[in-house]
Scaffold this motif. Structure first.
Motif, PDB file in Angstrom:
ATOM      1  N   LEU A 175     -20.398  16.038   9.216  1.00 31.91           N
ATOM      2  CA  LEU A 175     -19.410  17.071   8.901  1.00 31.91           C
ATOM      3  C   LEU A 175     -19.476  18.139   9.989  1.00 31.91           C
ATOM      4  O   LEU A 175     -20.514  18.766  10.193  1.00 31.91           O
TER       5      LEU A 175
ATOM      6  N   GLY B 221     -16.085  20.489  11.727  1.00 33.59           N
ATOM      7  CA  GLY B 221     -15.111  21.454  11.209  1.00 33.59           C
ATOM      8  C   GLY B 221     -14.550  21.046   9.849  1.00 33.59           C
ATOM      9  O   GLY B 221     -14.026  21.861   9.107  1.00 33.59           O
TER      10      GLY B 221
ATOM     11  N   LEU C 123     -12.219  15.153   8.174  1.00 29.43           N
ATOM     12  CA  LEU C 123     -13.065  14.418   7.221  1.00 29.43           C
ATOM     13  C   LEU C 123     -12.757  14.799   5.766  1.00 29.43           C
ATOM     14  O   LEU C 123     -12.625  13.920   4.903  1.00 29.43           O
TER      15      LEU C 123
ATOM     16  N   TYR D  92     -11.642  25.085  18.974  1.00 31.48           N
ATOM     17  CA  TYR D  92     -10.518  25.103  19.918  1.00 31.48           C
ATOM     18  C   TYR D  92     -10.219  26.526  20.403  1.00 31.48           C
ATOM     19  O   TYR D  92      -9.872  26.730  21.570  1.00 31.48           O
TER      20      TYR D  92
ATOM     21  N   VAL E  91      -6.656  26.081  12.081  1.00 31.39           N
ATOM     22  CA  VAL E  91      -7.238  24.828  12.587  1.00 31.39           C
ATOM     23  C   VAL E  91      -8.003  25.117  13.881  1.00 31.39           C
ATOM     24  O   VAL E  91      -9.118  24.619  14.088  1.00 31.39           O
TER      25      VAL E  91
ATOM     26  N   THR F 269     -13.422  21.312  15.762  1.00 27.94           N
ATOM     27  CA  THR F 269     -14.352  21.284  16.901  1.00 27.94           C
ATOM     28  C   THR F 269     -13.945  20.213  17.917  1.00 27.94           C
ATOM     29  O   THR F 269     -13.339  19.201  17.571  1.00 27.94           O
TER      30      THR F 269
ATOM     31  N   GLY G  81     -15.974  18.185  19.428  1.00 29.49           N
ATOM     32  CA  GLY G  81     -16.694  16.935  19.129  1.00 29.49           C
ATOM     33  C   GLY G  81     -16.005  16.159  18.022  1.00 29.49           C
ATOM     34  O   GLY G  81     -15.852  14.939  18.096  1.00 29.49           O
ATOM     35  N   GLY G  82     -15.567  16.895  16.975  1.00 26.29           N
ATOM     36  CA  GLY G  82     -14.875  16.244  15.856  1.00 26.29           C
ATOM     37  C   GLY G  82     -13.570  15.630  16.313  1.00 26.29           C
ATOM     38  O   GLY G  82     -13.233  14.503  15.941  1.00 26.29           O
TER      39      GLY G  82
ATOM     40  N   VAL H 261     -19.033   6.157  19.992  1.00 25.84           N
ATOM     41  CA  VAL H 261     -20.120   6.889  19.318  1.00 25.84           C
ATOM     42  C   VAL H 261     -20.585   6.029  18.146  1.00 25.84           C
ATOM     43  O   VAL H 261     -19.789   5.707  17.265  1.00 25.84           O
TER      44      VAL H 261
ATOM     45  N   LEU I   2     -21.820  13.155  19.283  1.00 20.85           N
ATOM     46  CA  LEU I   2     -21.226  13.605  20.550  1.00 20.85           C
ATOM     47  C   LEU I   2     -21.691  15.056  20.712  1.00 20.85           C
ATOM     48  O   LEU I   2     -21.189  15.947  20.025  1.00 20.85           O
TER      49      LEU I   2
ATOM     50  N   LYS J 267       3.795  18.798  24.743  1.00 16.52           N
ATOM     51  CA  LYS J 267       3.652  18.122  23.447  1.00 16.52           C
ATOM     52  C   LYS J 267       4.946  18.170  22.655  1.00 16.52           C
ATOM     53  O   LYS J 267       5.585  19.217  22.564  1.00 16.52           O
TER      54      LYS J 267
ATOM     55  N   SER K  65       3.692  17.458  10.489  1.00 16.24           N
ATOM     56  CA  SER K  65       2.242  17.716  10.568  1.00 16.24           C
ATOM     57  C   SER K  65       1.849  18.597  11.747  1.00 16.24           C
ATOM     58  O   SER K  65       0.775  19.195  11.742  1.00 16.24           O
TER      59      SER K  65
HETATM   60  C1  LIG Z   1      -3.345  21.233   8.928  1.00 15.27           C
HETATM   61  C2  LIG Z   1      -3.984  20.513  10.090  1.00 15.27           C
HETATM   62  C3  LIG Z   1      -3.303  20.401  11.289  1.00 15.27           C
HETATM   63  C4  LIG Z   1      -3.889  19.752  12.382  1.00 15.27           C
HETATM   64  N1  LIG Z   1      -3.185  19.669  13.540  1.00 15.27           N
HETATM   65  C5  LIG Z   1      -3.745  19.073  14.612  1.00 15.27           C
HETATM   66  C6  LIG Z   1      -3.078  19.019  15.857  1.00 15.27           C
HETATM   67  O1  LIG Z   1      -1.962  19.510  16.034  1.00 15.27           O
HETATM   68  N2  LIG Z   1      -3.726  18.421  16.908  1.00 15.27           N
HETATM   69  C7  LIG Z   1      -4.972  17.883  16.789  1.00 15.27           C
HETATM   70  O2  LIG Z   1      -5.516  17.390  17.766  1.00 15.27           O
HETATM   71  N3  LIG Z   1      -5.634  17.919  15.611  1.00 15.27           N
HETATM   72  C8  LIG Z   1      -5.061  18.496  14.527  1.00 15.27           C
HETATM   73  N4  LIG Z   1      -5.752  18.546  13.345  1.00 15.27           N
HETATM   74  C9  LIG Z   1      -7.073  17.900  13.239  1.00 15.27           C
HETATM   75  C10 LIG Z   1      -8.149  18.866  13.675  1.00 15.27           C
HETATM   76  O3  LIG Z   1      -8.040  19.047  15.047  1.00 15.27           O
HETATM   77  C11 LIG Z   1      -9.572  18.392  13.327  1.00 15.27           C
HETATM   78  O4  LIG Z   1     -10.343  19.535  13.490  1.00 15.27           O
HETATM   79  C12 LIG Z   1     -10.160  17.292  14.195  1.00 15.27           C
HETATM   80  O5  LIG Z   1      -9.393  16.131  14.147  1.00 15.27           O
HETATM   81  C13 LIG Z   1     -11.560  16.913  13.707  1.00 15.27           C
HETATM   82  O6  LIG Z   1     -12.480  17.906  14.066  1.00 15.27           O
HETATM   83  P1  LIG Z   1     -13.455  18.519  12.989  1.00 15.27           P
HETATM   84  O7  LIG Z   1     -14.416  19.366  13.716  1.00 15.27           O
HETATM   85  O8  LIG Z   1     -12.652  19.175  11.931  1.00 15.27           O
HETATM   86  O9  LIG Z   1     -14.217  17.213  12.471  1.00 15.27           O
HETATM   87  P2  LIG Z   1     -14.575  16.677  11.002  1.00 15.27           P
HETATM   88  O10 LIG Z   1     -13.338  16.634  10.160  1.00 15.27           O
HETATM   89  O11 LIG Z   1     -15.729  17.436  10.449  1.00 15.27           O
HETATM   90  O12 LIG Z   1     -15.030  15.224  11.378  1.00 15.27           O
HETATM   91  C14 LIG Z   1     -14.098  14.217  11.764  1.00 15.27           C
HETATM   92  C15 LIG Z   1     -14.839  12.910  12.055  1.00 15.27           C
HETATM   93  O13 LIG Z   1     -15.560  13.023  13.273  1.00 15.27           O
HETATM   94  C16 LIG Z   1     -16.961  12.809  13.081  1.00 15.27           C
HETATM   95  N5  LIG Z   1     -17.650  13.817  13.888  1.00 15.27           N
HETATM   96  C17 LIG Z   1     -17.420  15.148  13.887  1.00 15.27           C
HETATM   97  N6  LIG Z   1     -18.141  15.767  14.836  1.00 15.27           N
HETATM   98  C18 LIG Z   1     -18.879  14.796  15.445  1.00 15.27           C
HETATM   99  C19 LIG Z   1     -19.812  14.800  16.517  1.00 15.27           C
HETATM  100  N7  LIG Z   1     -20.136  15.932  17.195  1.00 15.27           N
HETATM  101  N8  LIG Z   1     -20.380  13.633  16.881  1.00 15.27           N
HETATM  102  C20 LIG Z   1     -20.042  12.477  16.241  1.00 15.27           C
HETATM  103  N9  LIG Z   1     -19.159  12.404  15.223  1.00 15.27           N
HETATM  104  C21 LIG Z   1     -18.572  13.556  14.843  1.00 15.27           C
HETATM  105  C22 LIG Z   1     -17.174  12.957  11.575  1.00 15.27           C
HETATM  106  O14 LIG Z   1     -18.213  12.155  11.097  1.00 15.27           O
HETATM  107  C23 LIG Z   1     -15.845  12.509  11.003  1.00 15.27           C
HETATM  108  O15 LIG Z   1     -15.828  11.131  10.864  1.00 15.27           O
HETATM  109  C24 LIG Z   1      -5.187  19.193  12.250  1.00 15.27           C
HETATM  110  C25 LIG Z   1      -5.883  19.299  11.040  1.00 15.27           C
HETATM  111  C26 LIG Z   1      -5.300  19.961   9.970  1.00 15.27           C
HETATM  112  C27 LIG Z   1      -6.068  20.074   8.678  1.00 15.27           C
END
Ligand SMILES: Cc1cc2nc3c(=O)[nH]c(=O)nc-3n(C[C@H](O)[C@H](O)[C@H](O)COP(=O)(O)OP(=O)(O)OC[C@H]3O[C@@H](n4cnc5c(N)ncnc54)[C@H](O)[C@@H]3O)c2cc1C
Length: 294
Positions: free
Chosen positions: A30, A32, A36, A77, A105, A110, A112-113, A160, A166, A183, A189
């Protein structure tokens, strides 16, 4: 919907996190939570254990030195968008981070995510490719480095492993390169229906170095080699850029193009050509060395 029950651990070091992942093959990382948690709430993922890496300070922040910009996997970001080190040395990545979602967002998600999740419509993979990023991945056997070109394997699939993190992303510092990200967001979305990242270095009016890559068009971010080849060594004026953009789909297998309710494969291919042209023009204008679009 509510997610299934799960256990929760919050390690404070990368090593502790990797131990937890190694001992629990059904665990999920987990970060950001912005990808997930919706997946868990919709029932598409039901991990037994969440390994919350949010307290691992060593994975957060941006370092610049020795010709490299290094971004910790937990860096959000907004921090990337506002970083002078990133904007001045890897402009294309700052532009892509700026294009992600909305302010909430960008404050939570993050790097990495984003890259490890590898949503085909996310914004950062193409920028990582265009900027020649190196992914630093750590697991039970230590650290390994993976070129962005070898990192994205398919839809939501990367290099990974389940017991790896990562931990950071490294970029060659290129203060001379102009970067742009163009873009076409999905109206529902905000994710990329098509997103094109360009990193461009022009010397004495000629393209010295160029990276062009796209999101949203295939099952993962892809480098557009034919566009790069068509631009190399040219004066990137309007005509040359249009001719290079016309090659955008040349290496892409039509059958494998994204085709869904948002946009057909055919429409995406048209969008791609237009957004390649726009992104190159934006970057070329940024170099200040060639005439911009009219
Ligand atoms: C309303 C909304 C709008 C969005 N719009 C966009 C957009 O316009 N463009 C865009 O690019 N994204 C968008 N997103 C997605 C957003 O960028 C997410 O933050 C991103 O996809 C995942 O990052 P996270 O840190 O939230 O990861 P998490 O949701 O916590 O994890 C996502 C996955 O990655 C894995 N993971 C996370 N970090 C690591 C790590 N360091 N090493 C290995 N595995 C890891 C987790 O196990 C999980 O499977 C949007 C999301 C929402 C809710």
């Amino acid at each position: 919907m509510f997610p299934d029950e799960f256990d929760y651990e919050r390690p404070e070091t990368v090593e502790e996190a990797i131990d937890l992942l190694t001992e629990n093959p059904e665990a999920e990382v987990l970060a950001g939570g912005h990808s997930l948690l919706p997946t868990m709430k919709s029932g598409l993922a039901s991990p037994d254990l969440l390994v919350d890496i949010g307290r691992i300070d060593a994975m957060r922040g941006i370092d610049h030195g020795g010709g490299t910009v290094s971004i910790g996997g937990l860096t959000n970001y907004a921090t990337i968008d506002e970083s002078d080190a990133v904007r001045e040395n890897v402009e294309v990545f700052a532009e892509a981070a700026h294009a992600v979602g909305d302010v909430q967002v960008r404050n939570r998600g993050t790097v990495g995510g984003n890259l490890a999740h590898a949503d085909p419509a996310s914004d950062l993979p193409a920028a990582a490719l265009a900027a020649d990023a190196t992914m630093v991945v750590q697991g039970p056997d230590g650290e390994r480095r993976v070129d962005a070109d070898d990192f994205f394997l398919g839809m939501y699939a990367t290099d990974v492993g389940e017991d790896e993190l990562l931990t950071r992303v490294e970029f060659p510092a290129r203060p001379e390169a102009a970067g742009a990200y163009a873009k076409k967001p999905s109206p529902s979305s905000g994710y990329a229906m098509v997103g094109v990242a360009v990193s461009l270095t022009v010397d004495a009016g000629l393209v010295e170095d160029v990276g062009v890559a796209a999101n949203g068009i295939m099952d993962h971010g892809v480098r557009l080699d034919p566009v790069e080849d068509a631009l190399a060594g040219t004066n990137p004026d309007e005509e040359t850029v249009a001719a290079a953009a016309a090659n955008a789909t040349e290496d892409l297998e039509e059958m494998m193009m994204m085709d869904d309710l948002q946009a057909s494969a055919e429409f995406r291919a048209q969008l791609l050509e237009t957004y390649v042209e726009r992104a190159i023009e934006d970057a070329a204008t940024g170099t200040g060395l060639v005439a911009g679009p009219p």
